[in-house]
Design a protein around this motif. Structure first.
Motif, PDB file in Angstrom:
ATOM      1  N   ALA B   7       0.839  -1.201   0.000  1.00 58.15           N
ATOM      2  CA  ALA B   7       0.000   0.000   0.000  1.00 58.15           C
ATOM      3  C   ALA B   7       0.877   1.255   0.000  1.00 58.15           C
ATOM      4  O   ALA B   7       0.594   2.230  -0.702  1.00 58.15           O
ATOM      5  CB  ALA B   7      -0.920  -0.012   1.210  1.00 58.15           C
ATOM      6  N   ALA B   8       1.967   1.215   0.766  1.00 57.76           N
ATOM      7  CA  ALA B   8       2.869   2.364   0.817  1.00 57.76           C
ATOM      8  C   ALA B   8       3.509   2.606  -0.546  1.00 57.76           C
ATOM      9  O   ALA B   8       3.611   3.742  -1.015  1.00 57.76           O
ATOM     10  CB  ALA B   8       3.949   2.140   1.877  1.00 57.76           C
ATOM     11  N   LYS B 138      -8.048  -0.319  -7.715  1.00 57.35           N
ATOM     12  CA  LYS B 138      -7.736  -1.233  -6.605  1.00 57.35           C
ATOM     13  C   LYS B 138      -6.614  -2.207  -6.968  1.00 57.35           C
ATOM     14  O   LYS B 138      -6.220  -3.042  -6.156  1.00 57.35           O
ATOM     15  CB  LYS B 138      -8.989  -2.030  -6.214  1.00 57.35           C
ATOM     16  CG  LYS B 138     -10.129  -1.156  -5.685  1.00 57.35           C
ATOM     17  CD  LYS B 138      -9.881  -0.743  -4.233  1.00 57.35           C
ATOM     18  CE  LYS B 138     -11.023   0.095  -3.691  1.00 57.35           C
ATOM     19  NZ  LYS B 138     -11.006   1.480  -4.254  1.00 57.35           N
ATOM     20  N   LEU B 139      -6.124  -2.129  -8.208  1.00 61.98           N
ATOM     21  CA  LEU B 139      -5.015  -2.999  -8.609  1.00 61.98           C
ATOM     22  C   LEU B 139      -3.835  -2.781  -7.674  1.00 61.98           C
ATOM     23  O   LEU B 139      -3.577  -1.654  -7.255  1.00 61.98           O
ATOM     24  CB  LEU B 139      -4.572  -2.677 -10.040  1.00 61.98           C
ATOM     25  CG  LEU B 139      -5.479  -3.123 -11.194  1.00 61.98           C
ATOM     26  CD1 LEU B 139      -4.965  -2.546 -12.500  1.00 61.98           C
ATOM     27  CD2 LEU B 139      -5.538  -4.632 -11.266  1.00 61.98           C
ATOM     28  N   PRO B 140      -3.122  -3.853  -7.315  1.00 60.15           N
ATOM     29  CA  PRO B 140      -1.961  -3.645  -6.461  1.00 60.15           C
ATOM     30  C   PRO B 140      -0.879  -2.825  -7.180  1.00 60.15           C
ATOM     31  O   PRO B 140      -0.761  -2.901  -8.404  1.00 60.15           O
ATOM     32  CB  PRO B 140      -1.475  -5.067  -6.171  1.00 60.15           C
ATOM     33  CG  PRO B 140      -2.080  -5.916  -7.221  1.00 60.15           C
ATOM     34  CD  PRO B 140      -3.348  -5.262  -7.649  1.00 60.15           C
ATOM     35  N   LEU B 141      -0.141  -2.067  -6.438  1.00 57.53           N
ATOM     36  CA  LEU B 141       0.971  -1.236  -6.912  1.00 57.53           C
ATOM     37  C   LEU B 141       0.571  -0.160  -7.924  1.00 57.53           C
ATOM     38  O   LEU B 141       0.589   1.015  -7.630  1.00 57.53           O
ATOM     39  CB  LEU B 141       2.104  -2.095  -7.497  1.00 57.53           C
ATOM     40  CG  LEU B 141       2.963  -2.812  -6.457  1.00 57.53           C
ATOM     41  CD1 LEU B 141       4.045  -3.640  -7.146  1.00 57.53           C
ATOM     42  CD2 LEU B 141       3.599  -1.832  -5.484  1.00 57.53           C
ATOM     43  N   VAL B 142       0.193  -0.551  -9.143  1.00 55.22           N
ATOM     44  CA  VAL B 142      -0.010   0.459 -10.181  1.00 55.22           C
ATOM     45  C   VAL B 142      -1.423   1.032 -10.200  1.00 55.22           C
ATOM     46  O   VAL B 142      -1.693   1.977 -10.935  1.00 55.22           O
ATOM     47  CB  VAL B 142       0.319  -0.105 -11.584  1.00 55.22           C
ATOM     48  CG1 VAL B 142       1.780  -0.443 -11.687  1.00 55.22           C
ATOM     49  CG2 VAL B 142      -0.550  -1.313 -11.891  1.00 55.22           C
ATOM     50  N   GLY B 143      -2.329   0.485  -9.395  1.00 61.36           N
ATOM     51  CA  GLY B 143      -3.723   0.948  -9.416  1.00 61.36           C
ATOM     52  C   GLY B 143      -3.839   2.426  -9.151  1.00 61.36           C
ATOM     53  O   GLY B 143      -4.414   3.185  -9.933  1.00 61.36           O
ATOM     54  N   LYS B 144      -3.249   2.877  -8.043  1.00 64.22           N
ATOM     55  CA  LYS B 144      -3.340   4.294  -7.691  1.00 64.22           C
ATOM     56  C   LYS B 144      -2.546   5.152  -8.661  1.00 64.22           C
ATOM     57  O   LYS B 144      -2.922   6.282  -8.966  1.00 64.22           O
ATOM     58  CB  LYS B 144      -2.817   4.508  -6.259  1.00 64.22           C
ATOM     59  CG  LYS B 144      -3.859   4.255  -5.179  1.00 64.22           C
ATOM     60  CD  LYS B 144      -3.244   4.486  -3.818  1.00 64.22           C
ATOM     61  CE  LYS B 144      -4.188   4.176  -2.683  1.00 64.22           C
ATOM     62  NZ  LYS B 144      -5.316   5.090  -2.571  1.00 64.22           N
ATOM     63  N   MET B 145      -1.427   4.615  -9.154  1.00 60.21           N
ATOM     64  CA  MET B 145      -0.562   5.398 -10.030  1.00 60.21           C
ATOM     65  C   MET B 145      -1.290   5.760 -11.321  1.00 60.21           C
ATOM     66  O   MET B 145      -1.203   6.879 -11.807  1.00 60.21           O
ATOM     67  CB  MET B 145       0.706   4.616 -10.348  1.00 60.21           C
ATOM     68  CG  MET B 145       1.610   5.293 -11.359  1.00 60.21           C
ATOM     69  SD  MET B 145       3.188   4.485 -11.543  1.00 60.21           S
ATOM     70  CE  MET B 145       2.836   3.243 -12.759  1.00 60.21           C
ATOM     71  N   LEU B 146      -2.010   4.790 -11.897  1.00 63.58           N
ATOM     72  CA  LEU B 146      -2.612   5.018 -13.203  1.00 63.58           C
ATOM     73  C   LEU B 146      -4.085   5.383 -13.130  1.00 63.58           C
ATOM     74  O   LEU B 146      -4.582   6.106 -13.985  1.00 63.58           O
ATOM     75  CB  LEU B 146      -2.447   3.756 -14.069  1.00 63.58           C
ATOM     76  CG  LEU B 146      -1.001   3.349 -14.371  1.00 63.58           C
ATOM     77  CD1 LEU B 146      -0.958   2.046 -15.122  1.00 63.58           C
ATOM     78  CD2 LEU B 146      -0.293   4.435 -15.169  1.00 63.58           C
ATOM     79  N   PHE B 147      -4.790   4.905 -12.121  1.00 66.33           N
ATOM     80  CA  PHE B 147      -6.249   5.018 -12.166  1.00 66.33           C
ATOM     81  C   PHE B 147      -6.839   5.782 -10.989  1.00 66.33           C
ATOM     82  O   PHE B 147      -8.037   5.783 -10.801  1.00 66.33           O
ATOM     83  CB  PHE B 147      -6.877   3.627 -12.286  1.00 66.33           C
ATOM     84  CG  PHE B 147      -6.410   2.878 -13.498  1.00 66.33           C
ATOM     85  CD1 PHE B 147      -6.753   3.318 -14.770  1.00 66.33           C
ATOM     86  CD2 PHE B 147      -5.591   1.768 -13.379  1.00 66.33           C
ATOM     87  CE1 PHE B 147      -6.308   2.655 -15.894  1.00 66.33           C
ATOM     88  CE2 PHE B 147      -5.143   1.090 -14.506  1.00 66.33           C
ATOM     89  CZ  PHE B 147      -5.499   1.532 -15.763  1.00 66.33           C
TER      90      PHE B 147
END
Lengths: 388, 323
Positions: B7-8, B138-147
């Motif tokens: 998450a971090a 909600k995808l791990p790692l790249v979820g927040k980065m891209l979406f």
């Protein structure tokens, strides 16, 4: 070939227009026309008649930077209003780097008849001193400086902003739910370390278990990096952000994450209306007014001016509605105690954040120790980089 | 930290993309110009012009799209000056680009004096506030980065993909590359060399202006003096780092964005290596983008692969008479 010549000409026009624009900017707000140089040869002790006073201000940044230099410029305006000086009795030079440019700026001001000159950045000091040695009849003031070079016509002036930071720490300590506060810090010098320590002492006076995490940016000015730093602290779980840097970016970062923020230098509720709590502020006008008045009265003396809440040169901004209930009472109580001397912020017992006792009970740090402070009090997460 | 390292890391990558977005826009702008054979060192200046214009229009009109368009056009205006001097008048590209940076920063700070007391209306902030794509974020790692980003960040990725398609899959894009590689040959094919250069320099300026607008309107949300603070120069280096490839520019922009913030994240983390405590000097981390660019330049020189070389006619003026 003709085309190349034309290209060079266009380049030149572009460059020149920049210089012209810059020129317009630096004289805005003051008519720096060649006023007849005033005779300042009379004995300095006699004072300078008010209509002969001409004050020069050298700023490290823009007078509209929304931060440090703008606070000085507000002080200049206060001083002019209080003393009734006219626009042609001041010269302002903005964006003066900490180097030979400062010396040049001061000499230009003297050529234009200035008899009191202030420079507002630490690194201006030695350059200003060079000029001060040559012009003993002109009075000089250097903000944030730590030495007067033993010159009789050279003063330092600074506000005890850490007193206001202590009060802002109370507001932050009352607000945090996570018990974690983040601190965006510019450069690891004593002034910044002192502010962090006083802030943390303020936080823990109302919230003894709370921590203050410090991240150094290692630059005085980078608006985007200030936001990035604040976001990093928020990602680490902090829910209140404080800052020793110039822009409102950390407050914006806090607002975007639904957290809260303590500003610095300016009242910036409008930048982050849902996050802004309060801010420690300088009121430089208090010093400028007194200092110029003493030059008029003939009582001007070289001094190391370092005053705080009681002199009014620093203050805490009005508490916003975002502050926790009961904050105002706690802040007022502490403020009254600091002003009457019954609360000394750096009085023992104080431990550093590695558990060593640094100040014994019943003792307090002296001004000299405060000016070279290089350790964090208990409750600070982070370290002061050593220059080894 | 009790939220777990995945998450971090996801939050860190989200931040890296935000830091990388102005770099991405600047890099795409640079690529457009360089593919047409013009090295424009004025990226920083055009970003500043875009930043101040975008901010002013946003604050006065309260219209988010209008602000972005105005910011872009201001960048194009800077590029127009550059194009007149380097294309029509065949002036030296390096000197003109440097001049454009000095000019752009100066005029932006001058206009910006009036903007320091302005604030952005709430409509602007809510329009550019991060949006979360259901499911994907909600995808791990790249979820927040891209979406889970502002639409402006997503626009950057979209534009990079579109520019890649343009250069590699369309006839018009092929013509541009030809102009950059060998304008004489392009001219012989009936391609209007100067028109192609003008159009792509102006479009590149538009993207740089958008990058500046992102900084002032979306990221910092306040006008500050010298607000671009050198990001335009990193973008110039990134054009080389990305080897003139828009898709690699996304990766490069975000990587350099991550490099700008990794030092902050690691500052209070004690790291040990073989029993020794190591401290990363922030100054060393600050150098990394430039060191990596030098490394890419060296590798390009060693590899001698055609597609890894800069456009053949880069930073040279085209004289039809010399053909």
């Amino acid at each position: 070939m003709q085309k190349k010549g034309l290209a060079a000409l266009l380049c030149l026009v572009m460059m020149m227009s920049v210089f012209t624009l810059a020129g317009c900017g630096s004289t805005a707000g003051s008519t720096a026309t060649q006023a007849p140089a005033t005779e300042t040869a009379q004995a300095p002790a006699a004072g300078i008649p008010k209509d002969k006073i001409k004050v020069g201000f050298i700023y490290i940044g823009s007078a509209h930077d929304g931060g440090y230099s703008q606070a000085h410029d507000r002080g200049r305006q206060d001083m002019m209003e209080t003393l009734g000086l006219t626009e042609d009795q001041v010269i302002v030079m903005e964006d003066v780097p900490e180097g030979a440019d400062c010396e040049k700026a001061a000499r230009d001001m003297i050529d234009n008849g200035c008899n009191v000159i202030y420079a507002n950045s630490f690194g201006h000091g030695e350059w200003l001193a060079n000029v001060a040695k040559e012009f003993p009849e002109v009075k000089f003031g250097h903000a944030t400086g730590i030495t007067t070079y033993d010159l009789p016509n050279y003063s330092n002036y600074m506000g005890r902003i850490y007193e206001a930071r202590y009060l802002s720490g109370i507001a932050a300590g009352m607000k945090t739910k996570a018990g974690k506060i983040g601190y965006v810090a510019a450069m690891p010098i004593a002034e910044v370390v002192r502010g962090i320590d006083a802030f943390t002492l303020g936080v823990r006076s109302v919230n003894p278990a709370a921590t203050v995490e410090v991240i150094w940016m290692n630059t005085w000015y980078d608006p985007a990096l200030e936001k990035t730093t604040a976001t990093t602290l928020l990602n680490n779980g902090c829910d209140v952000i404080a800052q020793h840097c110039d822009t409102t970016s950390p407050q914006v970062a806090a607002e975007e994450k639904g957290a809260f923020a303590v500003g610095y230098n300016s009242s910036t509720l409008d930048a982050a209306p849902k996050a802004y709590l309060t801010a420690p502020l300088f009121h430089w006008g208090k010093f400028y007014t007194a200092d110029v008045q003493s030059a008029i009265d003939g009582t001007w003396k070289s001094q190391r001016y370092w005053e705080g809440l009681s002199a009014g040169v620093v203050a805490l901004d009005d508490l916003s509605a975002n502050c926790a209930e009961g904050t105002a009472e706690k802040v007022e109580a502490a403020k009254a105690k600091i002003m009457d001397g019954s609360l000394v912020i750096f009085s023992g017992p104080i431990k550093d954040n590695e558990g060593n006792e640094k100040v014994k009970a019943g003792e307090a740090l002296s001004d000299a120790e405060l000016e070279s402070l290089q350790w964090f009090v208990e409750g600070v997460i982070g370290s002061v980089p050593t220059s080894n | 930290m009790d939220i777990g390292w995945i998450a971090a890391a996801a939050m860190f990558l989200q931040l890296a993309a935000q830091c990388g977005t102005p770099l991405l826009f600047g890099t795409l702008g640079g690529i457009l110009g360089e593919k047409a054979g013009n090295l424009n060192l004025g990226v920083e200046g055009m970003m500043m012009m875009g930043a101040v214009t975008g901010y002013y229009v946003a604050a006065v009109s309260g219209h988010p799209v209008l602000a972005a368009l105005a910011g872009g056009l201001a960048g194009s205006l800077g590029a127009l000056l550059y194009a007149v001097i380097t294309v029509t008048l065949q002036g030296n590209q390096t000197v003109t680009g440097l001049t454009l940076t000095i000019f752009g920063c100066g005029i932006a700070n001058y206009i910006g004096k009036g903007c320091t007391s302005m604030t952005l209306p709430a409509t602007i902030r809510s329009f550019y506030a991060p949006i979360s794509v259901p499911g994907l974020s909600k995808l791990p790692l790249v979820g927040k980065m891209l979406f889970e980003q502002s639409n402006f960040v997503m626009l950057g990725i979209l534009l990079a993909i579109l520019i890649w398609i343009y250069f590699n899959k369309t006839r018009a894009g092929l013509n541009v590359r030809m102009v950059g590689e060998n304008p004489g040959a392009a001219d012989a094919c009936g391609i209007h060399v100067n028109l192609v250069k003008y159009l792509h320099l102006l479009a590149g300026g538009f993207l740089c202006g958008l990058g500046g607008t992102y900084l002032s309107v979306v990221y910092i949300t306040r006008w500050q003096n010298d607000l671009v603070a050198g990001l335009g120069w990193i973008a110039v280096a990134l054009v080389i780092f990305a080897i003139w490839n828009p898709i690699r520019a996304i990766f490069g922009g975000y990587l350099f964005g991550a490099l700008r913030s990794i030092g902050l994240v690691l500052q209070n983390t004690r790291m040990t290596f073989l029993g020794h405590e190591i401290r990363l000097d922030p100054q060393l981390l600050d150098m990394l983008p430039y060191l990596m660019t030098i490394l890419v330049l060296v590798l390009m020189g060693v590899q001698k692969k055609k597609e890894y070389q800069p456009p053949g006619w880069l930073s040279r003026s085209y004289y039809r008479e010399d053909r």
